[in-house]
Scaffold this motif. Sequence first.
Motif, mmCIF file in Angstrom:
data_model
loop_
_atom_site.group_PDB
_atom_site.id
_atom_site.type_symbol
_atom_site.label_atom_id
_atom_site.label_comp_id
_atom_site.label_asym_id
_atom_site.label_seq_id
_atom_site.Cartn_x
_atom_site.Cartn_y
_atom_site.Cartn_z
ATOM 1 N N HIS A 180 -8.760 -5.229 -8.065
ATOM 2 C CA HIS A 180 -8.004 -4.036 -7.662
ATOM 3 C C HIS A 180 -7.501 -4.186 -6.632
ATOM 4 N N PRO A 181 -5.907 -3.716 -5.934
ATOM 5 C CA PRO A 181 -5.346 -3.397 -4.649
ATOM 6 C C PRO A 181 -5.983 -2.907 -4.122
ATOM 7 N N GLU A 182 -6.918 -0.958 -4.170
ATOM 8 C CA GLU A 182 -7.525 0.009 -3.754
ATOM 9 C C GLU A 182 -9.000 0.222 -4.389
ATOM 10 N N MET A 183 -9.193 -0.300 -5.940
ATOM 11 C CA MET A 183 -10.659 0.243 -5.892
ATOM 12 C C MET A 183 -11.269 0.356 -5.405
ATOM 13 N N ASP A 184 -12.139 1.030 -5.012
ATOM 14 C CA ASP A 184 -13.896 0.706 -4.244
ATOM 15 C C ASP A 184 -14.511 -0.253 -5.061
ATOM 16 N N ARG B 222 -14.632 -6.079 -1.222
ATOM 17 C CA ARG B 222 -13.003 -5.553 -1.449
ATOM 18 C C ARG B 222 -13.016 -4.995 -2.572
ATOM 19 N N GLY B 223 -11.904 -4.738 -3.431
ATOM 20 C CA GLY B 223 -12.228 -4.430 -5.241
ATOM 21 C C GLY B 223 -11.922 -5.944 -5.768
ATOM 22 N N ARG C 29 -3.640 -11.366 -4.782
ATOM 23 C CA ARG C 29 -3.706 -11.717 -3.375
ATOM 24 C C ARG C 29 -4.761 -12.437 -3.223
ATOM 25 N N GLU D 84 -3.804 -2.633 -13.401
ATOM 26 C CA GLU D 84 -4.186 -2.790 -12.022
ATOM 27 C C GLU D 84 -4.219 -4.171 -11.324
#
Length: 258
Positions: A146-150, A174-175, A116, A98
Amino acid sequence: MATDLDGTALRTDGTVSPRTAAAFAKVEESGAMLVFVTGRPPRWMGSVVRAVRHRGVAICANGALIYDLHTEQIVESHLIEVEVLEEVIAQLRANVPELAFSVEYEGGFVHESEYRLGGLDSKAPHEVVVTSTLSARPCAKLLALHPEMDPDRLHATVHDLVGHLVTPTHSSGRGLIEMSARGVTKATALAALAATHAITPSQVVAFGDMPNDLPMLAWAGRSYAVANAHPDVLAAVDDVTAANDDDGVARVLEGLYR
Protein backbone atom coordinates in the motif's frame (compact mmCIF):
# COMPACT_ATOMS: atom_id res chain seq x y z
CA MET A 1 19.85 -21.56 17.82
CA ALA A 2 17.41 -19.74 15.54
CA THR A 3 17.67 -16.14 14.43
CA ASP A 4 16.00 -13.72 12.11
CA LEU A 5 18.35 -11.91 9.72
CA ASP A 6 17.34 -8.41 8.60
CA GLY A 7 17.15 -6.01 11.51
CA THR A 8 18.27 -8.73 13.93
CA ALA A 9 21.49 -10.58 13.12
CA LEU A 10 22.40 -8.46 10.10
CA ARG A 11 23.54 -4.87 10.34
CA THR A 12 21.31 -2.19 8.89
CA ASP A 13 23.35 -2.23 5.68
CA GLY A 14 22.52 -5.94 5.28
CA THR A 15 25.98 -7.27 6.11
CA VAL A 16 27.10 -9.92 8.60
CA SER A 17 29.69 -8.39 10.90
CA PRO A 18 32.92 -10.33 11.56
CA ARG A 19 31.92 -10.70 15.21
CA THR A 20 28.53 -12.16 14.30
CA ALA A 21 30.03 -14.49 11.68
CA ALA A 22 32.47 -15.78 14.30
CA ALA A 23 29.63 -16.33 16.77
CA PHE A 24 27.66 -18.30 14.17
CA ALA A 25 30.71 -20.48 13.52
CA LYS A 26 30.93 -21.28 17.25
CA VAL A 27 27.32 -22.47 17.26
CA GLU A 28 27.82 -25.05 14.51
CA GLU A 29 31.28 -26.05 15.71
CA SER A 30 29.82 -26.79 19.15
CA GLY A 31 27.50 -29.36 17.57
CA ALA A 32 24.38 -27.22 17.92
CA MET A 33 22.06 -26.52 15.01
CA LEU A 34 22.36 -23.11 13.35
CA VAL A 35 19.09 -21.95 11.77
CA PHE A 36 18.40 -18.65 10.03
CA VAL A 37 14.67 -17.91 10.05
CA THR A 38 13.91 -15.10 7.65
CA GLY A 39 11.37 -13.47 5.41
CA ARG A 40 14.06 -13.39 2.71
CA PRO A 41 13.70 -15.68 -0.28
CA PRO A 42 16.61 -18.00 -1.13
CA ARG A 43 17.65 -15.68 -3.98
CA TRP A 44 18.50 -13.05 -1.35
CA MET A 45 20.72 -15.41 0.64
CA GLY A 46 23.94 -15.29 -1.40
CA SER A 47 25.78 -12.68 0.67
CA VAL A 48 24.78 -14.42 3.91
CA VAL A 49 25.88 -17.83 2.59
CA ARG A 50 29.31 -16.41 1.76
CA ALA A 51 29.66 -14.53 5.05
CA VAL A 52 28.88 -17.60 7.18
CA ARG A 53 30.87 -19.93 4.89
CA HIS A 54 27.93 -22.17 3.97
CA ARG A 55 27.04 -22.94 7.58
CA GLY A 56 23.50 -23.64 8.72
CA VAL A 57 20.01 -24.07 7.37
CA ALA A 58 17.68 -21.22 6.41
CA ILE A 59 13.93 -21.16 6.84
CA CYS A 60 13.06 -18.65 4.10
CA ALA A 61 9.95 -16.73 3.04
CA ASN A 62 8.54 -16.79 6.59
CA GLY A 63 8.46 -20.59 6.74
CA ALA A 64 7.48 -21.45 3.17
CA LEU A 65 10.90 -22.63 1.96
CA ILE A 66 13.67 -24.61 3.67
CA TYR A 67 17.08 -23.80 2.18
CA ASP A 68 20.27 -25.72 2.94
CA LEU A 69 23.19 -23.26 3.05
CA HIS A 70 25.72 -26.07 2.75
CA THR A 71 24.42 -27.04 -0.71
CA GLU A 72 22.46 -23.86 -1.63
CA GLN A 73 19.40 -25.95 -2.46
CA ILE A 74 15.72 -25.67 -1.52
CA VAL A 75 14.92 -28.91 0.27
CA GLU A 76 11.27 -28.33 1.27
CA SER A 77 8.39 -26.10 0.14
CA HIS A 78 4.98 -25.07 1.52
CA LEU A 79 3.22 -23.11 -1.22
CA ILE A 80 0.03 -21.10 -1.70
CA GLU A 81 -2.09 -22.98 -4.22
CA VAL A 82 -3.40 -21.27 -7.35
CA GLU A 83 -7.06 -21.28 -6.32
CA VAL A 84 -6.27 -19.66 -2.98
CA LEU A 85 -3.96 -17.14 -4.61
CA GLU A 86 -6.69 -16.09 -7.04
CA GLU A 87 -9.25 -15.65 -4.29
CA VAL A 88 -6.93 -13.69 -2.00
CA ILE A 89 -5.91 -11.26 -4.74
CA ALA A 90 -9.55 -10.79 -5.79
CA GLN A 91 -10.72 -10.12 -2.22
CA LEU A 92 -7.94 -7.66 -1.48
CA ARG A 93 -8.28 -5.90 -4.84
CA ALA A 94 -12.02 -5.42 -4.28
CA ASN A 95 -11.67 -4.04 -0.76
CA VAL A 96 -8.33 -2.20 -0.84
CA PRO A 97 -7.95 -1.07 -4.47
CA GLU A 98 -4.75 0.90 -3.78
CA LEU A 99 -2.79 -2.33 -3.22
CA ALA A 100 -0.17 -3.50 -5.70
CA PHE A 101 0.96 -7.12 -5.70
CA SER A 102 4.04 -9.21 -6.21
CA VAL A 103 4.66 -12.94 -5.97
CA GLU A 104 7.69 -14.89 -4.77
CA TYR A 105 8.10 -18.31 -6.39
CA GLU A 106 10.60 -20.98 -5.41
CA GLY A 107 13.01 -19.66 -8.01
CA GLY A 108 11.92 -16.18 -9.03
CA PHE A 109 9.92 -13.01 -8.46
CA VAL A 110 7.28 -11.14 -10.48
CA HIS A 111 5.31 -7.98 -9.76
CA GLU A 112 2.68 -5.64 -11.12
CA SER A 113 3.87 -2.40 -12.69
CA GLU A 114 2.41 -0.38 -9.78
CA TYR A 115 4.40 -2.37 -7.21
CA ARG A 116 7.25 -0.15 -5.96
CA LEU A 117 10.38 -2.21 -5.55
CA GLY A 118 12.50 -1.83 -2.43
CA GLY A 119 15.61 -3.31 -0.86
CA LEU A 120 17.47 -5.96 -2.81
CA ASP A 121 14.62 -6.36 -5.29
CA SER A 122 15.32 -2.93 -6.77
CA LYS A 123 18.75 -4.22 -7.84
CA ALA A 124 17.83 -7.77 -8.87
CA PRO A 125 16.36 -9.23 -12.07
CA HIS A 126 12.57 -9.06 -12.00
CA GLU A 127 9.60 -9.36 -14.30
CA VAL A 128 6.60 -7.05 -14.58
CA VAL A 129 3.37 -8.97 -15.21
CA VAL A 130 -0.37 -8.36 -15.48
CA THR A 131 -2.54 -9.27 -12.51
CA SER A 132 -3.87 -12.49 -14.02
CA THR A 133 -0.32 -13.85 -14.34
CA LEU A 134 0.36 -13.48 -10.61
CA SER A 135 -1.73 -16.56 -9.88
CA ALA A 136 -0.47 -18.68 -12.77
CA ARG A 137 1.26 -21.17 -10.47
CA PRO A 138 1.69 -21.92 -6.74
CA CYS A 139 3.93 -19.50 -4.89
CA ALA A 140 5.91 -19.26 -1.67
CA LYS A 141 4.75 -15.77 -0.77
CA LEU A 142 2.24 -13.18 -1.94
CA LEU A 143 3.12 -9.58 -1.15
CA ALA A 144 0.72 -6.62 -1.10
CA LEU A 145 2.02 -3.05 -0.98
CA HIS A 146 0.00 0.00 0.00
CA PRO A 147 1.47 3.39 -0.91
CA GLU A 148 0.73 5.07 2.42
CA MET A 149 -1.12 2.95 5.01
CA ASP A 150 0.53 2.21 8.36
CA PRO A 151 1.79 -1.41 8.33
CA ASP A 152 0.09 -2.41 11.58
CA ARG A 153 -3.25 -1.05 10.38
CA LEU A 154 -2.81 -2.64 6.96
CA HIS A 155 -1.97 -5.98 8.54
CA ALA A 156 -5.17 -5.87 10.59
CA THR A 157 -7.18 -5.07 7.46
CA VAL A 158 -5.63 -7.87 5.41
CA HIS A 159 -6.03 -10.34 8.26
CA ASP A 160 -9.73 -9.53 8.56
CA LEU A 161 -10.27 -9.94 4.81
CA VAL A 162 -8.21 -13.04 3.98
CA GLY A 163 -6.77 -14.39 7.22
CA HIS A 164 -8.92 -17.48 6.78
CA LEU A 165 -7.14 -18.21 3.48
CA VAL A 166 -3.50 -17.27 4.09
CA THR A 167 -1.21 -16.23 6.94
CA PRO A 168 -0.41 -12.49 6.68
CA THR A 169 2.41 -10.74 8.51
CA HIS A 170 4.76 -7.79 8.05
CA SER A 171 8.41 -7.04 8.66
CA SER A 172 9.64 -4.14 6.55
CA GLY A 173 8.43 -1.00 8.32
CA ARG A 174 6.44 0.13 5.26
CA GLY A 175 2.91 -0.75 4.15
CA LEU A 176 3.94 -4.16 2.85
CA ILE A 177 2.11 -7.32 3.88
CA GLU A 178 3.68 -10.75 3.31
CA MET A 179 1.33 -13.70 2.97
CA SER A 180 2.21 -17.39 3.27
CA ALA A 181 0.04 -20.48 2.91
CA ARG A 182 -2.53 -20.78 5.69
CA GLY A 183 -0.85 -21.95 8.90
CA VAL A 184 2.70 -21.49 7.60
CA THR A 185 4.85 -19.33 9.87
CA LYS A 186 8.43 -19.14 11.02
CA ALA A 187 7.33 -21.10 14.08
CA THR A 188 5.68 -23.99 12.24
CA ALA A 189 8.69 -24.45 9.99
CA LEU A 190 11.15 -24.21 12.88
CA ALA A 191 9.12 -26.66 14.99
CA ALA A 192 9.02 -29.20 12.14
CA LEU A 193 12.75 -28.84 11.51
CA ALA A 194 13.52 -29.19 15.22
CA ALA A 195 11.34 -32.30 15.49
CA THR A 196 13.30 -34.07 12.76
CA HIS A 197 16.42 -33.59 14.89
CA ALA A 198 14.73 -34.51 18.20
CA ILE A 199 15.13 -30.93 19.46
CA THR A 200 12.47 -29.64 21.85
CA PRO A 201 11.35 -25.98 22.19
CA SER A 202 13.08 -25.76 25.57
CA GLN A 203 16.41 -26.39 23.83
CA VAL A 204 15.96 -23.51 21.38
CA VAL A 205 17.05 -19.89 21.78
CA ALA A 206 15.56 -17.52 19.20
CA PHE A 207 16.17 -13.90 18.19
CA GLY A 208 13.95 -11.46 16.29
CA ASP A 209 12.87 -7.88 15.73
CA MET A 210 9.57 -7.70 13.81
CA PRO A 211 6.00 -9.03 14.01
CA ASN A 212 6.75 -11.89 11.60
CA ASP A 213 9.11 -13.21 14.31
CA LEU A 214 6.48 -13.34 17.05
CA PRO A 215 5.28 -16.94 16.45
CA MET A 216 8.87 -18.21 16.50
CA LEU A 217 9.73 -16.23 19.62
CA ALA A 218 6.64 -17.57 21.40
CA TRP A 219 7.54 -21.16 20.45
CA ALA A 220 11.21 -21.09 21.49
CA GLY A 221 12.25 -21.93 25.01
CA ARG A 222 14.26 -18.69 25.30
CA SER A 223 13.46 -15.60 23.25
CA TYR A 224 15.46 -12.44 22.65
CA ALA A 225 14.67 -9.20 20.88
CA VAL A 226 17.33 -6.81 19.67
CA ALA A 227 17.03 -3.31 21.15
CA ASN A 228 15.82 -1.85 17.85
CA ALA A 229 12.86 -4.26 17.65
CA HIS A 230 9.19 -3.44 17.01
CA PRO A 231 7.34 -2.55 20.29
CA ASP A 232 5.19 -5.69 20.06
CA VAL A 233 8.32 -7.84 19.90
CA LEU A 234 10.02 -6.04 22.80
CA ALA A 235 6.91 -6.69 24.89
CA ALA A 236 6.75 -10.40 24.03
CA VAL A 237 10.28 -11.74 24.64
CA ASP A 238 12.15 -13.09 27.66
CA ASP A 239 15.18 -10.81 27.19
CA VAL A 240 16.44 -7.87 25.16
CA THR A 241 19.97 -7.70 23.80
CA ALA A 242 21.88 -4.91 22.07
CA ALA A 243 20.74 -3.55 18.71
CA ASN A 244 21.51 -5.26 15.41
CA ASP A 245 24.22 -2.69 14.60
CA ASP A 246 25.84 -3.42 17.97
CA ASP A 247 26.09 -7.21 17.44
CA GLY A 248 23.32 -7.99 19.90
CA VAL A 249 22.85 -11.57 18.69
CA ALA A 250 26.59 -12.26 18.78
CA ARG A 251 26.85 -10.96 22.36
CA VAL A 252 24.34 -13.57 23.55
CA LEU A 253 25.83 -16.40 21.48
CA GLU A 254 29.33 -15.70 22.80
CA GLY A 255 28.04 -16.38 26.29
CA LEU A 256 26.12 -19.50 25.31
CA TYR A 257 28.82 -21.11 23.09
CA ARG A 258 32.17 -20.44 24.69
